[in-house]
Design a protein around this motif. Sequence first.
Motif, PDB file in Angstrom:
ATOM      1  N   ALA A 215      27.396  22.227  54.129  1.00 52.53           N
ATOM      2  CA  ALA A 215      27.708  23.161  55.207  1.00 52.53           C
ATOM      3  C   ALA A 215      26.464  23.537  56.010  1.00 52.53           C
ATOM      4  CB  ALA A 215      28.368  24.411  54.637  1.00 52.53           C
ATOM      5  N   LEU A 216      25.372  23.821  55.310  1.00 59.66           N
ATOM      6  CA  LEU A 216      24.147  24.215  56.011  1.00 59.66           C
ATOM      7  C   LEU A 216      23.562  23.052  56.808  1.00 59.66           C
ATOM      8  CD1 LEU A 216      22.735  26.484  53.209  1.00 59.66           C
ATOM      9  CD2 LEU A 216      23.168  27.216  55.567  1.00 59.66           C
ATOM     10  N   ALA A 217      23.701  21.821  56.297  1.00 62.30           N
ATOM     11  CA  ALA A 217      23.269  20.653  57.073  1.00 62.30           C
ATOM     12  C   ALA A 217      24.111  20.509  58.334  1.00 62.30           C
ATOM     13  CB  ALA A 217      23.363  19.390  56.216  1.00 62.30           C
ATOM     14  N   ALA A 218      25.415  20.731  58.221  1.00 60.35           N
ATOM     15  CA  ALA A 218      26.288  20.671  59.392  1.00 60.35           C
ATOM     16  C   ALA A 218      25.933  21.764  60.390  1.00 60.35           C
ATOM     17  CB  ALA A 218      27.746  20.809  58.951  1.00 60.35           C
ATOM     18  N   LEU A 219      25.644  22.964  59.886  1.00 59.92           N
ATOM     19  CA  LEU A 219      25.273  24.072  60.762  1.00 59.92           C
ATOM     20  C   LEU A 219      24.011  23.741  61.557  1.00 59.92           C
ATOM     21  CD1 LEU A 219      25.691  26.967  61.739  1.00 59.92           C
ATOM     22  CD2 LEU A 219      24.524  27.778  59.678  1.00 59.92           C
ATOM     23  N   ARG A 220      23.019  23.163  60.904  1.00 57.81           N
ATOM     24  CA  ARG A 220      21.783  22.806  61.595  1.00 57.81           C
ATOM     25  C   ARG A 220      22.034  21.707  62.635  1.00 57.81           C
ATOM     26  NH1 ARG A 220      17.719  25.532  59.024  1.00 57.81           N
ATOM     27  NH2 ARG A 220      16.273  24.683  60.540  1.00 57.81           N
ATOM     28  N   SER A 221      22.838  20.726  62.287  1.00 56.40           N
ATOM     29  CA  SER A 221      23.134  19.642  63.231  1.00 56.40           C
ATOM     30  C   SER A 221      23.838  20.166  64.475  1.00 56.40           C
ATOM     31  CB  SER A 221      24.003  18.574  62.555  1.00 56.40           C
ATOM     32  OG  SER A 221      23.314  17.927  61.514  1.00 56.40           O
ATOM     33  N   LEU A 222      24.838  21.004  64.276  1.00 56.70           N
ATOM     34  CA  LEU A 222      25.618  21.509  65.416  1.00 56.70           C
ATOM     35  C   LEU A 222      24.830  22.519  66.240  1.00 56.70           C
ATOM     36  CD1 LEU A 222      28.994  21.781  63.515  1.00 56.70           C
ATOM     37  CD2 LEU A 222      28.448  20.166  65.349  1.00 56.70           C
ATOM     38  N   ARG A 259      17.456  28.826  45.733  1.00 55.59           N
ATOM     39  CA  ARG A 259      17.400  27.363  45.626  1.00 55.59           C
ATOM     40  C   ARG A 259      18.150  26.719  46.794  1.00 55.59           C
ATOM     41  NH1 ARG A 259      18.924  27.184  40.733  1.00 55.59           N
ATOM     42  NH2 ARG A 259      16.817  27.066  39.902  1.00 55.59           N
ATOM     43  N   LEU A 260      19.301  27.257  47.128  1.00 54.64           N
ATOM     44  CA  LEU A 260      20.079  26.751  48.258  1.00 54.64           C
ATOM     45  C   LEU A 260      19.304  26.892  49.563  1.00 54.64           C
ATOM     46  CD1 LEU A 260      22.727  25.773  49.578  1.00 54.64           C
ATOM     47  CD2 LEU A 260      23.549  28.144  49.462  1.00 54.64           C
ATOM     48  N   ALA A 261      18.658  28.028  49.752  1.00 53.53           N
ATOM     49  CA  ALA A 261      17.880  28.251  50.973  1.00 53.53           C
ATOM     50  C   ALA A 261      16.739  27.251  51.098  1.00 53.53           C
ATOM     51  CB  ALA A 261      17.338  29.678  51.002  1.00 53.53           C
ATOM     52  N   VAL A 262      16.001  27.041  50.017  1.00 50.69           N
ATOM     53  CA  VAL A 262      14.840  26.143  50.066  1.00 50.69           C
ATOM     54  C   VAL A 262      15.268  24.714  50.331  1.00 50.69           C
ATOM     55  CG1 VAL A 262      12.949  25.171  48.706  1.00 50.69           C
ATOM     56  CG2 VAL A 262      13.408  27.631  48.619  1.00 50.69           C
ATOM     57  N   HIS A 263      16.281  24.221  49.620  1.00 48.55           N
ATOM     58  CA  HIS A 263      16.686  22.825  49.754  1.00 48.55           C
ATOM     59  C   HIS A 263      17.411  22.545  51.071  1.00 48.55           C
ATOM     60  CE1 HIS A 263      15.197  21.756  45.890  1.00 48.55           C
ATOM     61  NE2 HIS A 263      16.013  22.566  45.235  1.00 48.55           N
ATOM     62  N   SER A 264      17.930  23.570  51.716  1.00 49.43           N
ATOM     63  CA  SER A 264      18.603  23.384  53.012  1.00 49.43           C
ATOM     64  C   SER A 264      17.684  23.664  54.197  1.00 49.43           C
ATOM     65  CB  SER A 264      19.822  24.304  53.098  1.00 49.43           C
ATOM     66  OG  SER A 264      19.425  25.677  53.029  1.00 49.43           O
ATOM     67  N   ARG A 265      16.433  24.008  53.917  1.00 47.58           N
ATOM     68  CA  ARG A 265      15.438  24.334  54.951  1.00 47.58           C
ATOM     69  C   ARG A 265      15.831  25.589  55.737  1.00 47.58           C
ATOM     70  NH1 ARG A 265      15.048  20.978  58.940  1.00 47.58           N
ATOM     71  NH2 ARG A 265      17.021  19.909  58.558  1.00 47.58           N
ATOM     72  N   THR A 266      16.586  26.461  55.118  1.00 49.19           N
ATOM     73  CA  THR A 266      16.944  27.729  55.736  1.00 49.19           C
ATOM     74  C   THR A 266      15.698  28.603  55.895  1.00 49.19           C
ATOM     75  OG1 THR A 266      19.211  27.710  54.934  1.00 49.19           O
ATOM     76  CG2 THR A 266      18.244  29.872  55.349  1.00 49.19           C
ATOM     77  N   GLU A 267      15.598  29.287  57.019  1.00 52.48           N
ATOM     78  CA  GLU A 267      14.385  30.053  57.313  1.00 52.48           C
ATOM     79  C   GLU A 267      14.402  31.483  56.766  1.00 52.48           C
ATOM     80  OE1 GLU A 267      14.825  27.049  60.735  1.00 52.48           O
ATOM     81  OE2 GLU A 267      16.149  28.304  59.529  1.00 52.48           O
ATOM     82  N   ARG A 268      15.590  32.077  56.617  1.00 55.34           N
ATOM     83  CA  ARG A 268      15.652  33.500  56.234  1.00 55.34           C
ATOM     84  C   ARG A 268      16.790  33.705  55.251  1.00 55.34           C
ATOM     85  NH1 ARG A 268      17.944  38.044  59.438  1.00 55.34           N
ATOM     86  NH2 ARG A 268      18.287  36.527  61.101  1.00 55.34           N
ATOM     87  N   LEU A 269      16.546  34.536  54.228  1.00 52.22           N
ATOM     88  CA  LEU A 269      17.537  34.807  53.190  1.00 52.22           C
ATOM     89  C   LEU A 269      17.767  36.302  53.068  1.00 52.22           C
ATOM     90  CD1 LEU A 269      19.262  33.874  50.686  1.00 52.22           C
ATOM     91  CD2 LEU A 269      17.180  34.215  49.326  1.00 52.22           C
ATOM     92  N   ILE A 270      19.032  36.731  53.120  1.00 50.08           N
ATOM     93  CA  ILE A 270      19.413  38.116  52.850  1.00 50.08           C
ATOM     94  C   ILE A 270      19.745  38.214  51.361  1.00 50.08           C
ATOM     95  CG2 ILE A 270      20.896  40.031  53.499  1.00 50.08           C
ATOM     96  CD1 ILE A 270      19.408  38.910  55.881  1.00 50.08           C
ATOM     97  N   VAL A 271      19.005  39.030  50.633  1.00 47.58           N
ATOM     98  CA  VAL A 271      19.157  39.087  49.179  1.00 47.58           C
ATOM     99  C   VAL A 271      20.080  40.224  48.759  1.00 47.58           C
ATOM    100  CG1 VAL A 271      16.812  38.180  48.940  1.00 47.58           C
ATOM    101  CG2 VAL A 271      17.207  40.635  48.715  1.00 47.58           C
ATOM    102  N   LYS A 272      20.576  40.111  47.515  1.00 50.33           N
ATOM    103  CA  LYS A 272      21.322  41.188  46.885  1.00 50.33           C
ATOM    104  C   LYS A 272      20.650  41.517  45.562  1.00 50.33           C
ATOM    105  CE  LYS A 272      25.810  41.492  47.398  1.00 50.33           C
ATOM    106  NZ  LYS A 272      27.264  41.206  47.343  1.00 50.33           N
ATOM    107  N   THR A 273      21.024  42.642  44.977  1.00 50.62           N
ATOM    108  CA  THR A 273      20.387  43.136  43.756  1.00 50.62           C
ATOM    109  C   THR A 273      21.410  43.247  42.623  1.00 50.62           C
ATOM    110  OG1 THR A 273      20.843  45.491  43.972  1.00 50.62           O
ATOM    111  CG2 THR A 273      19.019  44.608  45.301  1.00 50.62           C
ATOM    112  N   PRO A 274      20.936  43.359  41.371  1.00 48.65           N
ATOM    113  CA  PRO A 274      21.873  43.549  40.255  1.00 48.65           C
ATOM    114  C   PRO A 274      22.707  44.827  40.361  1.00 48.65           C
ATOM    115  CG  PRO A 274      19.754  42.813  39.435  1.00 48.65           C
ATOM    116  CD  PRO A 274      19.566  43.114  40.904  1.00 48.65           C
ATOM    117  N   ALA A 275      22.312  45.767  41.210  1.00 51.72           N
ATOM    118  CA  ALA A 275      23.070  47.012  41.344  1.00 51.72           C
ATOM    119  C   ALA A 275      24.303  46.859  42.223  1.00 51.72           C
ATOM    120  CB  ALA A 275      22.166  48.108  41.932  1.00 51.72           C
ATOM    121  N   GLU A 276      24.444  45.700  42.913  1.00 51.45           N
ATOM    122  CA  GLU A 276      25.490  45.537  43.924  1.00 51.45           C
ATOM    123  C   GLU A 276      26.892  45.800  43.388  1.00 51.45           C
ATOM    124  OE1 GLU A 276      24.850  44.965  47.057  1.00 51.45           O
ATOM    125  OE2 GLU A 276      22.720  44.530  46.888  1.00 51.45           O
ATOM    126  N   ALA A 277      27.147  45.441  42.133  1.00 49.03           N
ATOM    127  CA  ALA A 277      28.499  45.579  41.590  1.00 49.03           C
ATOM    128  C   ALA A 277      28.872  47.027  41.304  1.00 49.03           C
ATOM    129  CB  ALA A 277      28.625  44.752  40.301  1.00 49.03           C
TER     130      ALA A 277
END
Length: 425
Positions: A215-222, A259-277
Motif C-alpha cells: 500500500a505504501l509503495a502504491a501511495l508513493r507511486s501515485l 519497521r514498516l516506516a523504515v522499509h517503506s521509506r516513509t518520512e514521518r511516523l505518528i506514534v502511540k503509547t502503551p496507555a492508549e487502551a
Amino acid sequence: MPRFADFVRTAAGAGVLVVQPRMGFGPLDRMRAGLTAVRDCRASTVGTVTLDSYTRVGDFDSARRALRDGAELNGFPLAAHGARAVRELLGEVSSRNFPVQVRHGSPLPLGLFRIMVAAGVDATEGGPVSYCLPYGRVPLPQATDNWARCCELAADAPDPMHLETFGGCMLGQLCPPSLLVALSVLEGMFFREHGLPSVSLSYAQQVHLGQDLEALAALRSLAAEHLGDIDWHVTLYTYMGVFPRTPVGSFRLLEDSVRLAVHSRTERLIVKTPAEARRIPAVEENVEALEFAAAVAAKEAADCATAHCPPAAETGLLEETRTLLAATLELGRTVGESLVAAFARGVLDVPYCLHRDNAGESRAVIDERGMLAWSRAGGMPVRVPRTDAMAAAPLTAARLTRMLSHNERRYDREDIAGALLRSAA
C-alpha cells in the motif's frame, strides 16, 4: 517550502525517521511543558497540538468555560486561548528545528484556520472527506466547500502552512488499503487544486506487514504521478484501531510500525503509547514512545544495509487504486466535485461508515491470508475475491467484534502466554 516540510525533508535526506506524538492539554503552561519535552527528547521530532472536542465542533463557549473553571479538557482549546497567545506559545518552543502541527478533527474548520494563520502555525491536517464522514453529520458538500476556503486561506498566508491529508486513516481499521490510498491521494490533489504548495499523504498501519508495504509503495507511486509538481511526503500512523492492553504487546505493535516506516521509506511516523487502551497518555509516556521508536528506526535502518527487507505483497493493490482514482476523477470538473459525486453514487464507499453521504453498501474482512479484503463492493469498481472462504462467509456481529480486536489479541498473546507460564512455574 514551509519549515515543517523543510525539516522533514532534511531529516529524510539524512536517513532519519521523524517521529511525532498526539498530544494536547488545556492550560498554556501544560501545553508548553509537553511541547518542550517532545522537543528535547532523544529523537528527531515535530510537535503536536491536538485540539479538544469542544473546539473541534465549534463550541468555543464551552471550551472557554471549561478553561476558566479549571475543568479537564481532552485537548488544547485553540479558540479559547486566541491567536495572540498561541503565537506567543509557538514563539517560545518552536523553531526550524522543531516545527509544530495543530491537529483538530473538525469537518468545518474555517474559523480554526483563521486563528492558525493569524498565529503562524506551521502545519495542520484533515480533509473534506476524512474529517467529515467519520466524525459527524455535516453534509459532505458543505464540508468540501468549507475545506476549499480553508486551503485557499492557508495557501495565501504570509508563510503558507503545510497540510496533511487524513484520508489514509479512515475509521482507523477494517478499510482495505486500496481505498485508503485512493482517499489520501484524492485529498492531496484537492489541497493542490486549492493552492497548497506542500502536503503530506497519510496511511494507517493495518493488519498485515506485506500488504501495508504494498500500500505504501502504491501511495508513493501515485503521489509522484499526481502531485509531482508540489512538495509532498508520506506520514504513517501506528495502528489506530483497538490497541493491545499489555505493555509488551503495545511496544511490539509500535516496533512493527517503525519497521514498516523504515522499509517503506516513509518520512514521518505518528506514534502511540502503551496507555492508549486505557486513557490519554502522559507527557512522559509520549516521550518514552518517541525515544523507543527513534531507537528502533536507527537499528532497523542500519540492518537494512545488510539484511533482506520484508517483501511487499503482490495483490494488485496499485491497479485497484488507479481504478478507484480514475472512476472518481471522471465524475466532476474539479477534485472536490468528483469526491462529492463519487460518494453520492457509491463509487467511493467506506465500509462500516454510518454517515448519510456514504452509501454503506461495502464491507471488508480479514481474509484467510490475514489481509484486508473486500467481501462486498457495492457500487465500487473493485474485485471481491469469491474464492476466499473467509471473504465469502457471512459477517456476524461476533465475527466483526473478533476482527476489530485482531491486533489487540495478536500482539497481547505473547505477553499473556508468558505470564501464564510464569504463574504455572
